[in-house]
Every structure is written in structure tokens, then in C-alpha cells.
Design an enzyme around this catalytic site. Sequence first.
Site, PDB file in Angstrom:
ATOM      1  CE  LYS A  48       5.267 -13.199 -60.432  1.00 39.33           C
ATOM      2  NZ  LYS A  48       3.782 -13.228 -60.353  1.00 39.33           N
ATOM      3  CB  THR A  52      -0.470 -18.781 -57.826  1.00 34.79           C
ATOM      4  OG1 THR A  52      -0.066 -17.436 -57.573  1.00 34.79           O
ATOM      5  CG2 THR A  52      -1.911 -18.812 -58.271  1.00 34.79           C
ATOM      6  CB  THR A 107       2.618 -14.272 -45.509  1.00 37.49           C
ATOM      7  OG1 THR A 107       3.157 -12.969 -45.308  1.00 37.49           O
ATOM      8  CG2 THR A 107       3.671 -15.295 -45.088  1.00 37.49           C
ATOM      9  CG  HIS A 108       4.208 -12.661 -51.214  1.00 40.80           C
ATOM     10  ND1 HIS A 108       4.373 -13.963 -51.585  1.00 40.80           N
ATOM     11  CD2 HIS A 108       3.279 -12.147 -52.068  1.00 40.80           C
ATOM     12  CE1 HIS A 108       3.581 -14.224 -52.604  1.00 40.80           C
ATOM     13  NE2 HIS A 108       2.907 -13.152 -52.911  1.00 40.80           N
ATOM     14  CB  SER A 138       8.921 -14.558 -62.619  1.00 42.29           C
ATOM     15  OG  SER A 138       7.545 -14.625 -62.392  1.00 42.29           O
ATOM     16  CD  GLU A 231      -6.449 -28.586 -67.307  1.00 43.57           C
ATOM     17  OE1 GLU A 231      -7.516 -28.078 -66.945  1.00 43.57           O
ATOM     18  OE2 GLU A 231      -6.274 -29.081 -68.451  1.00 43.57           O
ATOM     19  CG  MET A 232      -3.396 -24.139 -61.905  1.00 45.20           C
ATOM     20  SD  MET A 232      -2.241 -24.064 -60.528  1.00 45.20           S
ATOM     21  CE  MET A 232      -2.411 -22.369 -59.967  1.00 45.20           C
ATOM     22  CE  LYS A 258       8.912 -17.080 -71.997  1.00 40.07           C
ATOM     23  NZ  LYS A 258      10.328 -17.014 -72.383  1.00 40.07           N
TER      24      LYS A 258
HETATM   25  P1  A3P Z   1       6.651 -17.190 -64.613  1.00 38.73           P
HETATM   26  O1  A3P Z   1       6.451 -15.706 -64.539  1.00 38.73           O
HETATM   27  O2  A3P Z   1       8.102 -17.576 -64.694  1.00 38.73           O
HETATM   28  O3  A3P Z   1       5.837 -17.863 -65.633  1.00 38.73           O
HETATM   29  P2  A3P Z   1       3.685 -16.666 -57.666  1.00 38.73           P
HETATM   30  O4  A3P Z   1       2.421 -17.408 -57.732  1.00 38.73           O
HETATM   31  O5  A3P Z   1       4.464 -16.950 -56.406  1.00 38.73           O
HETATM   32  O6  A3P Z   1       3.486 -15.208 -57.910  1.00 38.73           O
HETATM   33  O7  A3P Z   1       4.629 -17.211 -58.834  1.00 38.73           O
HETATM   34  C1  A3P Z   1       4.302 -16.943 -60.180  1.00 38.73           C
HETATM   35  C2  A3P Z   1       5.146 -17.827 -61.077  1.00 38.73           C
HETATM   36  O8  A3P Z   1       4.700 -19.195 -60.927  1.00 38.73           O
HETATM   37  C3  A3P Z   1       4.940 -17.468 -62.547  1.00 38.73           C
HETATM   38  O9  A3P Z   1       6.169 -17.811 -63.180  1.00 38.73           O
HETATM   39  C4  A3P Z   1       3.820 -18.428 -62.931  1.00 38.73           C
HETATM   40  O10 A3P Z   1       3.702 -18.654 -64.319  1.00 38.73           O
HETATM   41  C5  A3P Z   1       4.277 -19.683 -62.198  1.00 38.73           C
HETATM   42  N1  A3P Z   1       3.199 -20.651 -62.029  1.00 38.73           N
HETATM   43  C6  A3P Z   1       1.936 -20.434 -61.600  1.00 38.73           C
HETATM   44  N2  A3P Z   1       1.232 -21.584 -61.609  1.00 38.73           N
HETATM   45  C7  A3P Z   1       2.068 -22.542 -62.056  1.00 38.73           C
HETATM   46  C8  A3P Z   1       1.933 -23.951 -62.314  1.00 38.73           C
HETATM   47  N3  A3P Z   1       0.773 -24.584 -62.109  1.00 38.73           N
HETATM   48  N4  A3P Z   1       3.006 -24.634 -62.780  1.00 38.73           N
HETATM   49  C9  A3P Z   1       4.182 -23.998 -62.992  1.00 38.73           C
HETATM   50  N5  A3P Z   1       4.372 -22.664 -62.784  1.00 38.73           N
HETATM   51  C10 A3P Z   1       3.332 -21.949 -62.320  1.00 38.73           C
END
Ligand code: A3P
Length: 295
Positions: A48, A52, A107-108, A138, A231-232, A258
Site C-alpha cells: 500500500k 502499482t 516484491t513486498h 489504505s 487514469e489508472m 483515494k
Molecule cells: P489508497 O488506498 O490510499 O487510495 P500499492 O499499489 O502499493 O498497493 O498502493 C496502493 C495505494 O496507492 C492506494 O492508496 C492506491 O489508491 C494508490 N495509488 C495507486 N495508483 C495511484 C496513482 N496513480 N496515483 C496516486 N495513488 C495511487
Amino acid sequence: MEWVQDIYRQPLVNVKGVPLIKYIGEMVESIQSFQAWPDDVLISNFPKSGSTWVTEIMEMIYQGGSLEKCHRAPIYERVPILELKWPGLSTGIQILKDTPAPRLLRTHLQLTLLPQSFLDQKVKVIYVAHNAKDVAVSFYNFYKMAKGHPEPGTWDNFLEKFMDGQVSFGSWYQHVLEWGELSCTHPVLYLFYEELKKNPKREIKKILEFLGRSLSEETVDHIVQHTSFKEMKKNPMANYTTIPTEIMDHSVSPFMRKGIVGDWKFVFTVAQNERFDAHYAEKMAGCKFNFRWQL
Ligand code: A3P
């Protein structure tokens, strides 16, 4: 889908002191002999933390800014998570077998569980860190929607577990500190989610410099635009909606939830915040990194 029961809300297992989802725990032991290649690039982060997002940026860089190429498959197939194993989906290792060089991997894992060959081969690491309060919020929402995790319980209970390192992949504190220390002896680009939010173009240029690559201004602007949260969130190849609902239920809480800095302010009570700050000061004493709680 008889495997659903097998993953549904199972307790975490302990691998060398790190709590993990059962399937991931099994993988971690079997990937210790994994052979990294010197031209691999590893994207690492505590869950989190924006992995991604950084992965999509990296993919866009590797594909020279081509949207079409980035739309060829879901993100977890384009850039496999080394330790990932879910019944019904290919494992990270299976995907990597067919991935030609130069490879991007994610990796995590805590540093202590990383296969040694990544260190021996001096594989470049892009690490992304995200402030602990927003990560906790998150992660709580992710636990609710991703049913392979144990029941999250109340927010107050979850926050205690998070502070105690008793969540999937273990301690946030240990993760950000140990991967940070690695940068003294290993090629690590240490990025912050908050800086990416503030100035994505500057951070993408840092990545390009670290990789020794260059792209036109126009392509960098295109990457900034394509990898924006807006966009994502609507991109099925990046937003995990292609994963079966039994594993991730976006109606409970979307993966792309968010995407802001400072969401914790809407969730932490004053008492939780005070308790967290005192604990944080102890755990992070002497840490060289300055995490932003808001922009
Ligand atoms: P929130 O749950 O606070 O919205 P990971 O990919 O490491 O699992 O992290 C997920 C977090 O990154 C989520 O946060 C997700 O919404 C946010 N996230 C994913 N893509 C994003 C982007 N393009 N810009 C900002 N935040 C992004």
C-alpha cells in the site's frame, strides 16, 4: 472454485519472524534459490505504498511510452510479484520463466527474506516509501476487500496490529528502515509516494537518471498523464479489476481507493494519533528519512 475456502480469511503464517499469507509463505521458502539477472530491476515496497503506480511508470518507461504495449495484459502479469501465489492465477515465478531480459520485478518482502542473488547480482532497486499513517488506513481497507487476509477487525485493533508489525508482510518500520540502509551498499533509488504526488515529472526524471535511460519531454509528460490516479483508476490493466471477486472485491473498497496524501486525518482519532506518534518516535529514532504526513 473449491480453492476459495482455502484462501478465505485464513490466519497469517510466520516465516522467519515475518507474518505472511499462507500461499506467500510457501513461496518465500521455495524462491530462495531464485536467480536474479544483473539487468533486472526490482521495485520494492511495503504493501500500500504506491507500488502499482511506480510499476506502471516503470512499464511506460520500458515500453517507450507506448500505451498500446502497456495495455497488453494486467499489471500483475506484465510485472510479476516475485513471491505471489494465488490459486487460479499464475505465480510470479511462472510468469518470470517466460519473461525475456531486461526484466522488471516487484516484491513486498522484508529485506531478510529477499533471495540472495538480487544482492550478489547488484540488481538495481526502486524502493517506494509512503507515510505510515496513510499506509495503515489504505491497508485496513485493502484487508477488507482482499479476502486472502485475515478479518481486519475494528480499525482500532488493526492499527495496534500494524504498529506491532503483525500484519501481512510484517513491520512497516523494519521495511522502510532496512531497505533504506541497503542504499549504503547497493544501488537503491529511494522514492517517496508524497514526492511523487507533489511532482511526478521530477520523480520520473530521477527514475530515468537512475536507470541510465532518456526519453523526450513529450514522452515524460505523456507518462505523467497516463499514470495519474484518475487514469489508472479507470484502466482495467492497472486497477486489478481483472482479479476474481473471490480474491479482491472492489465493491467493498476499490483497489484504486483515494490516492491522496493525508487521508489518515479523516480516520485517526486524536487518541490514536497521539499513541501512534509516541510509538513512531521510538521506532524511527535516528532515522534519516523525513516522511510527510500531508502536502
Ligand atoms: P489508497 O488506498 O490510499 O487510495 P500499492 O499499489 O502499493 O498497493 O498502493 C496502493 C495505494 O496507492 C492506494 O492508496 C492506491 O489508491 C494508490 N495509488 C495507486 N495508483 C495511484 C496513482 N496513480 N496515483 C496516486 N495513488 C495511487
